[in-house]
Design a protein around this motif. Sequence first.
Motif, PDB file in Angstrom:
ATOM      1  N   ASP B  13      -3.486   4.137   0.112  1.00 53.56           N
ATOM      2  CA  ASP B  13      -4.575   3.399   0.773  1.00 53.56           C
ATOM      3  C   ASP B  13      -5.834   3.393  -0.095  1.00 53.56           C
ATOM      4  O   ASP B  13      -6.517   2.377  -0.206  1.00 53.56           O
ATOM      5  CB  ASP B  13      -4.907   4.029   2.139  1.00 53.56           C
ATOM      6  CG  ASP B  13      -3.808   3.776   3.170  1.00 53.56           C
ATOM      7  OD1 ASP B  13      -2.934   2.917   2.921  1.00 53.56           O
ATOM      8  OD2 ASP B  13      -3.815   4.450   4.217  1.00 53.56           O
ATOM      9  N   ARG B  14      -6.107   4.533  -0.706  1.00 47.63           N
ATOM     10  CA  ARG B  14      -7.314   4.614  -1.563  1.00 47.63           C
ATOM     11  C   ARG B  14      -7.158   3.722  -2.794  1.00 47.63           C
ATOM     12  O   ARG B  14      -8.106   3.056  -3.207  1.00 47.63           O
ATOM     13  CB  ARG B  14      -7.575   6.068  -1.972  1.00 47.63           C
ATOM     14  CG  ARG B  14      -8.209   6.894  -0.858  1.00 47.63           C
ATOM     15  CD  ARG B  14      -8.729   8.221  -1.385  1.00 47.63           C
ATOM     16  NE  ARG B  14      -7.646   9.128  -1.705  1.00 47.63           N
ATOM     17  CZ  ARG B  14      -7.155  10.041  -0.869  1.00 47.63           C
ATOM     18  NH1 ARG B  14      -7.661  10.156   0.343  1.00 47.63           N
ATOM     19  NH2 ARG B  14      -6.172  10.839  -1.231  1.00 47.63           N
ATOM     20  N   LEU B  15      -5.935   3.702  -3.332  1.00 45.22           N
ATOM     21  CA  LEU B  15      -5.698   2.822  -4.487  1.00 45.22           C
ATOM     22  C   LEU B  15      -5.865   1.365  -4.064  1.00 45.22           C
ATOM     23  O   LEU B  15      -6.508   0.572  -4.775  1.00 45.22           O
ATOM     24  CB  LEU B  15      -4.280   3.057  -5.047  1.00 45.22           C
ATOM     25  CG  LEU B  15      -3.883   2.116  -6.183  1.00 45.22           C
ATOM     26  CD1 LEU B  15      -4.748   2.350  -7.425  1.00 45.22           C
ATOM     27  CD2 LEU B  15      -2.409   2.291  -6.551  1.00 45.22           C
ATOM     28  N   ALA B  16      -5.314   1.019  -2.897  1.00 45.39           N
ATOM     29  CA  ALA B  16      -5.446  -0.360  -2.400  1.00 45.39           C
ATOM     30  C   ALA B  16      -6.922  -0.723  -2.235  1.00 45.39           C
ATOM     31  O   ALA B  16      -7.350  -1.805  -2.637  1.00 45.39           O
ATOM     32  CB  ALA B  16      -4.700  -0.505  -1.076  1.00 45.39           C
ATOM     33  N   ASP B  17      -7.704   0.193  -1.684  1.00 48.63           N
ATOM     34  CA  ASP B  17      -9.146  -0.069  -1.497  1.00 48.63           C
ATOM     35  C   ASP B  17      -9.822  -0.356  -2.838  1.00 48.63           C
ATOM     36  O   ASP B  17     -10.630  -1.278  -2.955  1.00 48.63           O
ATOM     37  CB  ASP B  17      -9.833   1.136  -0.838  1.00 48.63           C
ATOM     38  CG  ASP B  17      -9.450   1.292   0.628  1.00 48.63           C
ATOM     39  OD1 ASP B  17      -8.908   0.334   1.207  1.00 48.63           O
ATOM     40  OD2 ASP B  17      -9.683   2.382   1.184  1.00 48.63           O
ATOM     41  N   ALA B  18      -9.481   0.435  -3.850  1.00 47.90           N
ATOM     42  CA  ALA B  18     -10.096   0.260  -5.165  1.00 47.90           C
ATOM     43  C   ALA B  18      -9.698  -1.089  -5.772  1.00 47.90           C
ATOM     44  O   ALA B  18     -10.544  -1.802  -6.324  1.00 47.90           O
ATOM     45  CB  ALA B  18      -9.669   1.397  -6.095  1.00 47.90           C
ATOM     46  N   LEU B  19      -8.423  -1.431  -5.636  1.00 46.48           N
ATOM     47  CA  LEU B  19      -7.958  -2.706  -6.207  1.00 46.48           C
ATOM     48  C   LEU B  19      -8.558  -3.897  -5.451  1.00 46.48           C
ATOM     49  O   LEU B  19      -8.893  -4.917  -6.055  1.00 46.48           O
ATOM     50  CB  LEU B  19      -6.425  -2.767  -6.179  1.00 46.48           C
ATOM     51  CG  LEU B  19      -5.708  -1.737  -7.063  1.00 46.48           C
ATOM     52  CD1 LEU B  19      -4.199  -1.803  -6.857  1.00 46.48           C
ATOM     53  CD2 LEU B  19      -6.035  -1.955  -8.546  1.00 46.48           C
ATOM     54  N   VAL B  20      -8.703  -3.741  -4.142  1.00 43.56           N
ATOM     55  CA  VAL B  20      -9.327  -4.820  -3.350  1.00 43.56           C
ATOM     56  C   VAL B  20     -10.765  -5.029  -3.809  1.00 43.56           C
ATOM     57  O   VAL B  20     -11.232  -6.166  -3.952  1.00 43.56           O
ATOM     58  CB  VAL B  20      -9.251  -4.492  -1.836  1.00 43.56           C
ATOM     59  CG1 VAL B  20     -10.208  -5.377  -1.027  1.00 43.56           C
ATOM     60  CG2 VAL B  20      -7.831  -4.672  -1.323  1.00 43.56           C
ATOM     61  N   GLU B  21     -11.449  -3.935  -4.058  1.00 45.69           N
ATOM     62  CA  GLU B  21     -12.834  -4.039  -4.527  1.00 45.69           C
ATOM     63  C   GLU B  21     -12.881  -4.813  -5.850  1.00 45.69           C
ATOM     64  O   GLU B  21     -13.757  -5.666  -6.051  1.00 45.69           O
ATOM     65  CB  GLU B  21     -13.409  -2.621  -4.706  1.00 45.69           C
ATOM     66  CG  GLU B  21     -14.914  -2.527  -4.654  1.00 45.69           C
ATOM     67  CD  GLU B  21     -15.546  -3.217  -3.441  1.00 45.69           C
ATOM     68  OE1 GLU B  21     -15.051  -3.045  -2.320  1.00 45.69           O
ATOM     69  OE2 GLU B  21     -16.526  -3.955  -3.650  1.00 45.69           O
ATOM     70  N   ASP B  22     -11.930  -4.541  -6.723  1.00 47.03           N
ATOM     71  CA  ASP B  22     -11.853  -5.286  -7.995  1.00 47.03           C
ATOM     72  C   ASP B  22     -11.604  -6.769  -7.747  1.00 47.03           C
ATOM     73  O   ASP B  22     -12.228  -7.630  -8.369  1.00 47.03           O
ATOM     74  CB  ASP B  22     -10.718  -4.727  -8.877  1.00 47.03           C
ATOM     75  CG  ASP B  22     -11.061  -3.342  -9.434  1.00 47.03           C
ATOM     76  OD1 ASP B  22     -12.210  -2.905  -9.257  1.00 47.03           O
ATOM     77  OD2 ASP B  22     -10.164  -2.719 -10.029  1.00 47.03           O
ATOM     78  N   ILE B  23     -10.686  -7.047  -6.832  1.00 52.53           N
ATOM     79  CA  ILE B  23     -10.334  -8.444  -6.534  1.00 52.53           C
ATOM     80  C   ILE B  23     -11.559  -9.198  -5.996  1.00 52.53           C
ATOM     81  O   ILE B  23     -11.794 -10.353  -6.343  1.00 52.53           O
ATOM     82  CB  ILE B  23      -9.167  -8.500  -5.504  1.00 52.53           C
ATOM     83  CG1 ILE B  23      -7.869  -8.056  -6.178  1.00 52.53           C
ATOM     84  CG2 ILE B  23      -9.014  -9.886  -4.899  1.00 52.53           C
ATOM     85  CD1 ILE B  23      -6.748  -7.741  -5.209  1.00 52.53           C
ATOM     86  N   LEU B  24     -12.331  -8.525  -5.152  1.00 50.49           N
ATOM     87  CA  LEU B  24     -13.503  -9.189  -4.567  1.00 50.49           C
ATOM     88  C   LEU B  24     -14.596  -9.419  -5.610  1.00 50.49           C
ATOM     89  O   LEU B  24     -15.445 -10.283  -5.427  1.00 50.49           O
ATOM     90  CB  LEU B  24     -14.052  -8.364  -3.385  1.00 50.49           C
ATOM     91  CG  LEU B  24     -13.109  -8.227  -2.181  1.00 50.49           C
ATOM     92  CD1 LEU B  24     -13.754  -7.362  -1.099  1.00 50.49           C
ATOM     93  CD2 LEU B  24     -12.746  -9.589  -1.592  1.00 50.49           C
ATOM     94  N   ASN B  25     -14.558  -8.651  -6.679  1.00 50.39           N
ATOM     95  CA  ASN B  25     -15.620  -8.778  -7.689  1.00 50.39           C
ATOM     96  C   ASN B  25     -15.242  -9.590  -8.926  1.00 50.39           C
ATOM     97  O   ASN B  25     -16.109  -9.924  -9.724  1.00 50.39           O
ATOM     98  CB  ASN B  25     -16.079  -7.381  -8.124  1.00 50.39           C
ATOM     99  CG  ASN B  25     -16.839  -6.698  -7.007  1.00 50.39           C
ATOM    100  OD1 ASN B  25     -17.664  -7.315  -6.336  1.00 50.39           O
ATOM    101  ND2 ASN B  25     -16.552  -5.433  -6.765  1.00 50.39           N
ATOM    102  N   VAL B  26     -13.958  -9.891  -9.072  1.00 48.86           N
ATOM    103  CA  VAL B  26     -13.551 -10.640 -10.264  1.00 48.86           C
ATOM    104  C   VAL B  26     -14.053 -12.096 -10.138  1.00 48.86           C
ATOM    105  O   VAL B  26     -14.188 -12.624  -9.030  1.00 48.86           O
ATOM    106  CB  VAL B  26     -12.007 -10.564 -10.426  1.00 48.86           C
ATOM    107  CG1 VAL B  26     -11.291 -11.386  -9.390  1.00 48.86           C
ATOM    108  CG2 VAL B  26     -11.574 -10.965 -11.806  1.00 48.86           C
ATOM    109  N   SER B  27     -14.336 -12.712 -11.274  1.00 44.21           N
ATOM    110  CA  SER B  27     -14.891 -14.075 -11.236  1.00 44.21           C
ATOM    111  C   SER B  27     -13.823 -15.087 -10.814  1.00 44.21           C
ATOM    112  O   SER B  27     -12.619 -14.822 -10.945  1.00 44.21           O
ATOM    113  CB  SER B  27     -15.419 -14.454 -12.617  1.00 44.21           C
ATOM    114  OG  SER B  27     -14.331 -14.654 -13.492  1.00 44.21           O
TER     115      SER B  27
END
Lengths: 189, 147
Positions: B13-27
């Motif tokens: 779950d923590r890994l998913a949260d981190a990857l989601v944060e990346d997805i929301l910030n990628v251009s």
Amino acid sequence: MNLHQSTATRSRDEIIEAIRALSNADWVRLRQVANLYGRPSITADDLLQEAFARAMDGRHCPVHVDVVRFLAEAMRSIAHGEQEKVANRMVFPSAESGDRQKAVLRQPDPAGSAEDRALNAEHTQRIRTQLFSLFDDDPTARDILECLMEGLTAEEIRELTDLDKTAYASKRKLIRRRIDKQYPEGWKP
Amino acid sequence: MTGKNETERAALDRLADALVEDILNVSDEDILAEFAEQGGDARQHAEKMRSLFEATMLVTNKRRMAAAKAGVAATRRTSHQPPPPTVDIAEARARLRTLVERSSAPSNLTLAARKEEELSNADILGMLEDLAELGIVAPKNGDGEES
């Protein structure tokens, strides 16, 4: 952000309008988020639909929060709730036989819930192993993966791995892309 | 759930949260390029997702309609109930006095009723109801007439 912005929420119509106006890139983001939060107990599509439904059914979406982020957070919360349900499921087997068709034994079925939990545990274990094996060729990426699973902050990870901001961002991108490529439809073993 | 599995689940779950944060910030450019690299057609994908959204909206609209209908039906049921009868308290006191004078009521009631002027309105109505139940006095209907 002023006080008004922090408390004002979008109406149902505003949420619908905002979702309809999402860009192609936003839809890709939402799909990828759904894939990451999807689990055996709830599929990515179900997560998306449930998040849309919650957004329209009056979950408060503050006007200053991006709709994609709001939906992503809704999916996270739904997925978490589903996993909790599996973890704590109490099954009440029906005693539908003979004259007792309507009777229900009000006893939990430890075997049923244990089976679900075992399946979930197996899925979690398998995904975790597969994720690490994706980075067999890159010990730094493996370290970062482990740190992310431990919940460490970017700063802490950079310190542990001795990476500068650019190198760290590059590794994070590599990790995200490799995982996305391996699991285009979510974390399924 | 075992403690070990709970820990592993939380780790994912923590890994998913981190990857989601990346997805929301990628251009936008990067995310579209990555999607295309994997053979995806972003426009087609967006159409599919919009259809999924519109289908969900239809379902929620139906749910809302059903809930609204149920609400209206419940309001109707409540509003169709007859209003409680209006009571002329002076007349009720007069009826009780008349009854006591007739002395056909049980003694315990008539004894209490003799002090009618000391009784509250609620006491008076309660006594008349008791007497109606005993069949000593005819009950009144909603129009104030004896039924």
